[in-house]
Design a protein around this motif. Sequence first.
Motif, PDB file in Angstrom:
ATOM      1  N   LYS A 171       0.833  -1.204   0.000  1.00 17.08           N
ATOM      2  CA  LYS A 171       0.000   0.000   0.000  1.00 17.08           C
ATOM      3  C   LYS A 171       0.867   1.254   0.000  1.00 17.08           C
ATOM      4  O   LYS A 171       0.554   2.236  -0.681  1.00 17.08           O
ATOM      5  CB  LYS A 171      -0.943  -0.013   1.202  1.00 17.08           C
ATOM      6  CG  LYS A 171      -2.069  -1.034   1.091  1.00 17.08           C
ATOM      7  CD  LYS A 171      -3.022  -0.942   2.261  1.00 17.08           C
ATOM      8  CE  LYS A 171      -4.211  -1.887   2.076  1.00 17.08           C
ATOM      9  NZ  LYS A 171      -5.093  -1.442   0.986  1.00 17.08           N
ATOM     10  N   ALA A 172       1.949   1.231   0.764  1.00 16.39           N
ATOM     11  CA  ALA A 172       2.834   2.389   0.822  1.00 16.39           C
ATOM     12  C   ALA A 172       3.465   2.672  -0.535  1.00 16.39           C
ATOM     13  O   ALA A 172       3.719   3.828  -0.889  1.00 16.39           O
ATOM     14  CB  ALA A 172       3.920   2.173   1.876  1.00 16.39           C
ATOM     15  N   ARG A 173       3.706   1.614  -1.317  1.00 19.56           N
ATOM     16  CA  ARG A 173       4.334   1.767  -2.629  1.00 19.56           C
ATOM     17  C   ARG A 173       3.319   1.861  -3.760  1.00 19.56           C
ATOM     18  O   ARG A 173       3.687   1.938  -4.923  1.00 19.56           O
ATOM     19  CB  ARG A 173       5.262   0.575  -2.897  1.00 19.56           C
ATOM     20  CG  ARG A 173       6.504   0.547  -2.017  1.00 19.56           C
ATOM     21  CD  ARG A 173       7.472  -0.515  -2.521  1.00 19.56           C
ATOM     22  NE  ARG A 173       8.768  -0.394  -1.907  1.00 19.56           N
ATOM     23  CZ  ARG A 173       9.286  -1.270  -1.046  1.00 19.56           C
ATOM     24  NH1 ARG A 173       8.591  -2.342  -0.707  1.00 19.56           N
ATOM     25  NH2 ARG A 173      10.489  -1.083  -0.540  1.00 19.56           N
ATOM     26  N   ASN A 174       2.041   1.818  -3.406  1.00 16.01           N
ATOM     27  CA  ASN A 174       0.977   1.824  -4.418  1.00 16.01           C
ATOM     28  C   ASN A 174       1.196   0.699  -5.422  1.00 16.01           C
ATOM     29  O   ASN A 174       1.083   0.878  -6.633  1.00 16.01           O
ATOM     30  CB  ASN A 174       0.912   3.172  -5.139  1.00 16.01           C
ATOM     31  CG  ASN A 174      -0.363   3.327  -5.950  1.00 16.01           C
ATOM     32  OD1 ASN A 174      -1.404   2.772  -5.605  1.00 16.01           O
ATOM     33  ND2 ASN A 174      -0.290   4.089  -7.027  1.00 16.01           N
ATOM     34  N   PHE A 175       1.500  -0.485  -4.909  1.00 16.76           N
ATOM     35  CA  PHE A 175       1.767  -1.667  -5.725  1.00 16.76           C
ATOM     36  C   PHE A 175       0.485  -2.102  -6.420  1.00 16.76           C
ATOM     37  O   PHE A 175      -0.540  -2.329  -5.777  1.00 16.76           O
ATOM     38  CB  PHE A 175       2.293  -2.785  -4.825  1.00 16.76           C
ATOM     39  CG  PHE A 175       2.950  -3.916  -5.552  1.00 16.76           C
ATOM     40  CD1 PHE A 175       4.249  -3.809  -6.001  1.00 16.76           C
ATOM     41  CD2 PHE A 175       2.279  -5.113  -5.759  1.00 16.76           C
ATOM     42  CE1 PHE A 175       4.882  -4.870  -6.658  1.00 16.76           C
ATOM     43  CE2 PHE A 175       2.887  -6.170  -6.407  1.00 16.76           C
ATOM     44  CZ  PHE A 175       4.199  -6.048  -6.861  1.00 16.76           C
ATOM     45  N   GLN A 176       0.519  -2.195  -7.755  1.00 14.89           N
ATOM     46  CA  GLN A 176      -0.663  -2.467  -8.552  1.00 14.89           C
ATOM     47  C   GLN A 176      -0.642  -3.882  -9.141  1.00 14.89           C
ATOM     48  O   GLN A 176       0.404  -4.537  -9.152  1.00 14.89           O
ATOM     49  CB  GLN A 176      -0.750  -1.449  -9.694  1.00 14.89           C
ATOM     50  CG  GLN A 176      -0.905  -0.015  -9.226  1.00 14.89           C
ATOM     51  CD  GLN A 176      -2.193   0.204  -8.456  1.00 14.89           C
ATOM     52  OE1 GLN A 176      -3.272  -0.224  -8.892  1.00 14.89           O
ATOM     53  NE2 GLN A 176      -2.084   0.856  -7.301  1.00 14.89           N
ATOM     54  N   PRO A 177      -1.796  -4.362  -9.634  1.00  9.64           N
ATOM     55  CA  PRO A 177      -1.827  -5.689 -10.251  1.00  9.64           C
ATOM     56  C   PRO A 177      -0.804  -5.855 -11.367  1.00  9.64           C
ATOM     57  O   PRO A 177      -0.242  -6.930 -11.553  1.00  9.64           O
ATOM     58  CB  PRO A 177      -3.267  -5.774 -10.799  1.00  9.64           C
ATOM     59  CG  PRO A 177      -4.062  -4.903  -9.889  1.00  9.64           C
ATOM     60  CD  PRO A 177      -3.141  -3.761  -9.543  1.00  9.64           C
TER      61      PRO A 177
END
Length: 308
Positions: A171-177
């Motif tokens: 979440k902190a890195r805005n990790f996406q699919p």
Amino acid sequence: MDYSSIAIKVFEIESQAVLDLSKKLNSDFDRSIRKIIDTSGRVIICGMGKSGIIGKKIAATLASTGTPSFFMHPGEAFHGDLGMVTSNDVFIAISNSGETDEVLKLIPFLKDNGNFIISLTGSPSSTLALSSDSHLNVGVSEEACPLKLAPTSSTTATLAMGDALAVTLMKARNFQPENFARFHPGGSLGRRLLSRVSDEMYSENLPFIDSSASSSELISVMTEGRLGIAIVQDANCMAIVTDGDVRRSIEIYNEKFFSKRVSDLMTSNPQCISSTARVEDALVLMEASSITTLLVTEGSDIVGVFKK
């Protein structure tokens, strides 16, 4: 003996152990997250026995969710593998007691090397906890093991804390699919998000037919094409005839079907997609339209067929 009741008791004890973790969180968790995010190195996880097995899973989860990470066995580390540890790496040491000798032996090197040390233990007053820069308390009130000996609740709690670290970092890195798919190219998600329509479309011997062709010619073209469709691309028309269209037409026209032309059976303005689009985009379009076939285009030309 009621075996199910034993299992239910295990679930109750272990689920309570995980729930209790939220009460043990403090500023050390935030400090650990910030340090991992800020480091230019990797996260190295170390543990002995069952803690090591849990550590391997945590390392794998971190690595697949955007945090470069690997597991290091403490015994191997003490006999040469410490050479893989750079000063920029964050070191996560796991020991329920916090007194595991093989892990404690690594502390002097890590401190001298300038590594940030995060410990996961069940004892905040243990040697490992006190020697760390951040301590995450994974202590449990009881093991699910009836002898209170085999690591059960404690390993579950440690695994849950590892998941909390991984998810928070995501979440902190805005990790996406799309990011996840890059690390899982062999899975279905990788196919959907990384592959392009051009990688999977049918492009050889496409079943083109003229709109003025007879229904008999249509069936012949569809049979030879083996895609369950025929494609119409006249000067002013783009259309498609599917095997479903043929079946419905036969039900409607009966014996008159063979007197019909392709223009009587085709569907104009069919759904199309660019050859450069992602497979994910194609699948979403097909699902939204309740269809199983898309015509693939490059500019105004039909260059392929994409099937679900």
